[in-house]
Design a protein around this motif. Structure first.
Motif, mmCIF file in Angstrom:
data_model
loop_
_atom_site.group_PDB
_atom_site.id
_atom_site.type_symbol
_atom_site.label_atom_id
_atom_site.label_comp_id
_atom_site.label_asym_id
_atom_site.label_seq_id
_atom_site.Cartn_x
_atom_site.Cartn_y
_atom_site.Cartn_z
ATOM 1 N N ASP A 66 -12.076 -9.024 4.554
ATOM 2 C CA ASP A 66 -12.614 -7.908 5.343
ATOM 3 C C ASP A 66 -13.900 -8.352 6.035
ATOM 4 O O ASP A 66 -15.010 -8.066 5.588
ATOM 5 N N SER A 72 -11.398 -2.258 4.950
ATOM 6 C CA SER A 72 -9.977 -2.512 5.187
ATOM 7 C C SER A 72 -9.831 -3.799 5.994
ATOM 8 O O SER A 72 -10.802 -4.322 6.539
ATOM 9 N N ARG A 108 -4.240 -0.938 9.202
ATOM 10 C CA ARG A 108 -5.272 -1.462 8.313
ATOM 11 C C ARG A 108 -4.683 -1.619 6.917
ATOM 12 O O ARG A 108 -3.820 -0.847 6.511
ATOM 13 N N THR A 110 -5.500 -1.540 3.048
ATOM 14 C CA THR A 110 -6.451 -1.113 2.029
ATOM 15 C C THR A 110 -6.278 -1.986 0.785
ATOM 16 O O THR A 110 -5.402 -2.852 0.735
ATOM 17 N N GLU A 219 -4.865 4.410 -3.641
ATOM 18 C CA GLU A 219 -5.758 4.783 -2.543
ATOM 19 C C GLU A 219 -7.028 5.454 -3.053
ATOM 20 O O GLU A 219 -8.079 5.385 -2.430
ATOM 21 N N ASP A 222 -9.888 3.166 -3.305
ATOM 22 C CA ASP A 222 -10.518 2.856 -2.024
ATOM 23 C C ASP A 222 -11.496 3.953 -1.630
ATOM 24 O O ASP A 222 -12.604 3.694 -1.178
ATOM 25 N N LYS A 226 -15.607 3.813 -1.310
ATOM 26 C CA LYS A 226 -16.272 4.189 -0.071
ATOM 27 C C LYS A 226 -17.349 5.238 -0.339
ATOM 28 O O LYS A 226 -18.451 5.178 0.195
#
Length: 235
Positions: A66, A72, A108, A110, A219, A222, A226
């Protein structure tokens, strides 16, 4: 697209939709010739904690891919890293891998999609020089984990056609939970979690995505990462 039923009531193997999918199926079938060391579905479950730990060690590798640090990986970033490490994949193959793993079609990759991508790269990669390159980004140290995942899929794929059917999943669960009334429901639940396109057959990629969720990589990780980053920025 639903599969055609074969003699034992299971859908026949689907026709691969892309070149990279065909290569993955071919690689799985080559591996299946060796058989599986696993004897029960429980032996897969018992490995969940160790596999989860191994997956999370890939975070630094993900961050290296990344380049812009946006959480991502885009197609160009993936190509840049493959080319930099001299991993022997063509641009077409890299694009194919990206599309296979970009399940949301948002251009993208992840972290959980990246885990699946690494597993597929390991399965497909045969060039010894590329093996050395993989060790530079810490992937070689995960060889045992990748082998465990392939071994688990081979255990489930009883007829070695490169796909897992409902009947094969039921058989695998029944071998573990003999005599338990709930075994059929467990098998169906696990199968539904794997069969993303609902065609009655599970390929290796679908199995890998289900596996990342089973061990706790999804997910939500992720989003949590963030949010943690955003909080740090605010402080």
């Amino acid at each position: 697209m639903g599969g055609v039923l074969d003699k034992d009531g299971s859908p026949e193997a689907s026709v691969p939709k892309t070149k990279i999918e065909a290569k993955i199926i071919e690689a799985v079938r080559r591996r299946e010739v060796q058989g599986s060391s696993m004897t029960a579905f429980n032996s897969i479950i018992l490995k969940f904690p160790k596999i989860d730990e191994s997956f999370r060690k890939c975070i630094s590798t993900f961050e290296e891919f990344d380049e812009d640090g946006n959480g991502s990986i885009d197609p160009q970033e993936l190509k840049n890293c493959f080319h930099k490490l001299e991993i022997n994949f063509t641009d077409e193959e890299i694009d194919g891998l990206f599309e296979e793993c970009d399940i949301n079609d948002d251009m993208r990759i992840t972290f959980n999609e990246f885990i699946v991508l690494l597993c597929l790269v390991y399965l497909l990669q045969k060039d010894p020089a590329a093996e050395n390159c993989k060790s530079q980004v810490g992937v070689q140290s995960l060889k045992a984990t990748f082998e465990t995942l392939v071994d688990a899929f081979v255990f489930l794929d009883k007829n070695q056609d490169g796909y897992v059917s409902k009947n094969e999943m039921v058989q695998a669960i029944n071998e573990t939970t003999v005599g338990e009334r709930s075994s059929g429901r467990i098998a169906m639940k696990r199968f539904e979690e794997m069969d993303w396109d609902k065609n009655g057959m599970v390929n290796y990629k679908e199995f890998l995505f289900a596996f990342t969720r089973w061990v706790g990589i999804d997910e939500n990780d992720d989003e949590a990462d963030k949010q943690d980053t955003d909080k740090d920025d605010d402080n």
